[in-house]
Design an enzyme around this catalytic site. Sequence first.
Site, PDB file in Angstrom:
ATOM      1  N   ASN A 322       0.841  -1.207   0.000  1.00 28.62           N
ATOM      2  CA  ASN A 322       0.000   0.000   0.000  1.00 28.62           C
ATOM      3  C   ASN A 322       0.872   1.251   0.000  1.00 28.62           C
ATOM      4  O   ASN A 322       0.773   2.110   0.888  1.00 28.62           O
ATOM      5  CB  ASN A 322      -0.949  -0.013   1.200  1.00 28.62           C
ATOM      6  CG  ASN A 322      -2.214   0.778   0.944  1.00 28.62           C
ATOM      7  OD1 ASN A 322      -2.328   1.473  -0.069  1.00 28.62           O
ATOM      8  ND2 ASN A 322      -3.168   0.689   1.850  1.00 28.62           N
ATOM      9  N   HIS A 353      -8.588   3.540   8.336  1.00 27.37           N
ATOM     10  CA  HIS A 353      -9.067   2.249   7.850  1.00 27.37           C
ATOM     11  C   HIS A 353     -10.500   1.973   8.268  1.00 27.37           C
ATOM     12  O   HIS A 353     -11.225   1.288   7.545  1.00 27.37           O
ATOM     13  CB  HIS A 353      -8.154   1.125   8.362  1.00 27.37           C
ATOM     14  CG  HIS A 353      -6.967   0.888   7.481  1.00 27.37           C
ATOM     15  ND1 HIS A 353      -5.767   1.547   7.658  1.00 27.37           N
ATOM     16  CD2 HIS A 353      -6.789   0.068   6.416  1.00 27.37           C
ATOM     17  CE1 HIS A 353      -4.902   1.139   6.735  1.00 27.37           C
ATOM     18  NE2 HIS A 353      -5.497   0.248   5.970  1.00 27.37           N
TER      19      HIS A 353
END
EC number: 2.3.1.-
Length: 500
Positions: A322, A353
């Site tokens: 990521n 998140h």
Amino acid sequence: MVPEEVNFVVCQLFALLAAIWFRIYLRSSKTSSFIRHVVATLLGLYLALFCFGWYALHFLVQSGISYCIMIIIGVENMHKYCFVFALGYLTVCQITRVYIFDYGQYSADFSGPMMIITQKITSLAYEIHDGMFRKDEELTPSQRGLAVRRMPSLLEYLSYNCNFMGILAGPLCSYKDYITFIEGRSYHMTQSGEDGKEEIQYEKTEPSPNIAVTQKLLVCGLSLLFHLTVSKTLPVQYNIDEHFQATASWPTKVIYLYVSLLAARPKYYFAWTLADAINNAAGFGFRGYDKNGAARWDLISNLRIQQIEMSTSFKMFLDNWNIQTALWLKRVCYERASFSPTIQTFFLSAIWHGVYPGYYLTFLTGVLMTLAARAMRSNIRHYFMEPPQLKLFYDVITWIVTQIAISYTVVPFVLLSIKPSFMFYSSWYYCLHIAGILVLLLLPVKKTQRGRNTHEKIQLSRSKKFDEQENSLGQNSFSTTNNVCNQNQEIASRHSSLKQ
């Protein structure tokens, strides 16, 4: 695959076809930037509406209010207000989705695209603040290269946030890179004039992304096949199965932990690589040529699979997993934190998140593992550099430890809830937590100075060192064609910052 996942894949395949059409028929040499912005935005909003229905209005509301904040508040403080609003709005949407609608579901929900939009809103707010309020000498080299010197128009802003290439799965890109692509300046090169000072711009032939797109689609196909076959037979949840815990030996538990988390990764490989291929198919993502003259299409790539699977340190895994989110965390949090930057960065990552308790357990564990791994590396690694056989032994051992530690850390991220997460950790007797704490207590930790001048000197020196190493290996330097130096400093800064 569940219907929501099928819907997501279909929309991304449509975006891929639209990207090919966009590059061929709306290329910058024949079409105005205004038309390219309008088409990219309308196609993006259509895909969002098709995929998420009226929930897609949240994208416009979040972007619209953030733009108003930028205009009303002004460049001095807008980055703070935009950060709080965008992250707060995302969190409210995540709370309602998780605790009201579908707890524990991994469906393609509307908060996923909002996570990317939140990154774009906050990144751009900081870049405008850096470019229009702060002095150049106050900025790090990476901040100076990304600084935005004028306020974007509403169309440019919506196009950046909601374009069809990245609205469903990203990845994040800098505003300057996106505008450079839309305006067709990705292939403009600069060279010094005869007097050594004057810069002359010339346009190179636009390279074809076909080979890069084909390779990435092949990776997507293999990842999807692996996910649909092997991943289903190795569920992470089996790590907390009572019969498995009672009967399996420790080597079996360790091996299954690693294999089950290995099998969980291909779905991310598929989604991120497909998103990268879509951007490349539209002509976005080119960052110059390597030393052999081959075009490089990884400007906004989100992962490097080989480096992930062969990671020999926690840091190496984070550097290659990521990637764009790690860069975002570095830009808006780590390099701006006045204290405990590692803890603040992991905490922001957890909030971004979502609101599942498992995310917070994972990132709290991640802080401990990162600090412990840093202490181990700084105190022990230099003893194993020579001879080569000893270095190989060190690499093998650290690869094993890293893969186990990563798997152990991210189990709650997959299980989501508190009870099963603690069931897993208790079945392992919290052994890696205890080991990490002991490492931090017993090994000396080298303190680092975080003064701005010292920090920038470290960045510059390590940037040079990193570039030299990178040139020799021919890999992993970030650069756009019109700003090669700044992007190289960006990735070097990221490596040095995370290592501190």
